[in-house]
Design a protein around this motif. Sequence first.
Motif, PDB file in Angstrom:
ATOM      1  N   UNK A  17      22.447   1.762  -0.954  1.00  0.00           N
ATOM      2  CA  UNK A  17      22.175   3.076  -0.377  1.00  0.00           C
ATOM      3  C   UNK A  17      20.679   3.221  -0.186  1.00  0.00           C
ATOM      4  N   UNK A  18      20.271   3.530   1.045  1.00  0.00           N
ATOM      5  CA  UNK A  18      18.863   3.755   1.373  1.00  0.00           C
ATOM      6  C   UNK A  18      18.646   5.261   1.433  1.00  0.00           C
ATOM      7  N   UNK A  19      17.978   5.807   0.412  1.00  0.00           N
ATOM      8  CA  UNK A  19      17.821   7.260   0.348  1.00  0.00           C
ATOM      9  C   UNK A  19      16.808   7.795   1.349  1.00  0.00           C
ATOM     10  N   UNK A  20      15.920   6.951   1.862  1.00  0.00           N
ATOM     11  CA  UNK A  20      14.978   7.430   2.880  1.00  0.00           C
ATOM     12  C   UNK A  20      15.668   7.647   4.221  1.00  0.00           C
ATOM     13  N   UNK A  21      16.677   6.847   4.526  1.00  0.00           N
ATOM     14  CA  UNK A  21      17.420   6.981   5.783  1.00  0.00           C
ATOM     15  C   UNK A  21      18.756   7.684   5.595  1.00  0.00           C
ATOM     16  N   UNK A  22      19.121   7.937   4.341  1.00  0.00           N
ATOM     17  CA  UNK A  22      20.398   8.569   4.008  1.00  0.00           C
ATOM     18  C   UNK A  22      21.570   7.780   4.594  1.00  0.00           C
ATOM     19  N   UNK A  23      21.545   6.465   4.345  1.00  0.00           N
ATOM     20  CA  UNK A  23      22.601   5.605   4.878  1.00  0.00           C
ATOM     21  C   UNK A  23      22.871   4.443   3.940  1.00  0.00           C
ATOM     22  N   UNK A  24      24.083   3.926   4.065  1.00  0.00           N
ATOM     23  CA  UNK A  24      24.482   2.727   3.336  1.00  0.00           C
ATOM     24  C   UNK A  24      24.164   1.554   4.256  1.00  0.00           C
ATOM     25  N   UNK A  25      23.305   0.648   3.778  1.00  0.00           N
ATOM     26  CA  UNK A  25      22.858  -0.456   4.615  1.00  0.00           C
ATOM     27  C   UNK A  25      23.464  -1.771   4.149  1.00  0.00           C
ATOM     28  N   UNK A  26      23.675  -2.641   5.110  1.00  0.00           N
ATOM     29  CA  UNK A  26      24.167  -3.985   4.868  1.00  0.00           C
ATOM     30  C   UNK A  26      22.953  -4.863   4.598  1.00  0.00           C
ATOM     31  N   UNK A  27      22.896  -5.507   3.450  1.00  0.00           N
ATOM     32  CA  UNK A  27      21.721  -6.320   3.120  1.00  0.00           C
ATOM     33  C   UNK A  27      21.918  -7.792   3.448  1.00  0.00           C
ATOM     34  N   UNK A  28      23.030  -8.125   4.060  1.00  0.00           N
ATOM     35  CA  UNK A  28      23.294  -9.502   4.483  1.00  0.00           C
ATOM     36  C   UNK A  28      23.543  -9.544   5.976  1.00  0.00           C
ATOM     37  N   UNK A  29      23.630 -10.734   6.513  1.00  0.00           N
ATOM     38  CA  UNK A  29      23.933 -10.884   7.937  1.00  0.00           C
ATOM     39  C   UNK A  29      25.409 -10.626   8.171  1.00  0.00           C
ATOM     40  N   UNK A  30      25.775 -10.384   9.412  1.00  0.00           N
ATOM     41  CA  UNK A  30      27.178 -10.116   9.749  1.00  0.00           C
ATOM     42  C   UNK A  30      28.094 -11.253   9.340  1.00  0.00           C
ATOM     43  N   UNK A  31      27.569 -12.431   9.334  1.00  0.00           N
ATOM     44  CA  UNK A  31      28.371 -13.606   8.975  1.00  0.00           C
ATOM     45  C   UNK A  31      28.785 -13.570   7.498  1.00  0.00           C
ATOM     46  N   UNK A  32      27.938 -12.994   6.660  1.00  0.00           N
ATOM     47  CA  UNK A  32      28.186 -12.970   5.218  1.00  0.00           C
ATOM     48  C   UNK A  32      28.761 -11.651   4.727  1.00  0.00           C
ATOM     49  N   UNK A  33      29.222 -10.841   5.632  1.00  0.00           N
ATOM     50  CA  UNK A  33      29.697  -9.505   5.266  1.00  0.00           C
ATOM     51  C   UNK A  33      30.952  -9.576   4.402  1.00  0.00           C
ATOM     52  N   UNK A  34      31.009  -8.695   3.436  1.00  0.00           N
ATOM     53  CA  UNK A  34      32.192  -8.548   2.592  1.00  0.00           C
ATOM     54  C   UNK A  34      32.967  -7.334   3.094  1.00  0.00           C
ATOM     55  N   UNK A  35      33.972  -7.566   3.889  1.00  0.00           N
ATOM     56  CA  UNK A  35      34.740  -6.472   4.494  1.00  0.00           C
ATOM     57  C   UNK A  35      35.424  -5.632   3.425  1.00  0.00           C
ATOM     58  N   UNK A  36      35.885  -6.269   2.370  1.00  0.00           N
ATOM     59  CA  UNK A  36      36.533  -5.514   1.290  1.00  0.00           C
ATOM     60  C   UNK A  36      35.565  -4.518   0.659  1.00  0.00           C
TER      61      UNK A  36
END
Length: 64
Positions: A17-36
């Motif tokens: 969670x990035x509190x400056x942008x008020x958003x949940x950010x993905x810290x990996x590339x799309x290839x390494x995303x954990x969909x679950x």
Amino acid sequence: MALQIINEINKFVTFRFDDTKNRVVNIRTNRDIEVDEFLDIQYILDCNKIRYSFEKNFEIQILS
């Protein structure tokens, strides 16, 4: 958003969670995303009645 929910989100490996942008950010590339994990975060937000929108790169903007 409540600190308890933020802490819950920050326990995930691929999202933070990035509190400056008020958003949940993905810290990996799309290839390494954990969909679950993404779906688990969506479930947490839904259960706590937090309004959000989906953004590019599997990020979630918190609206309220």
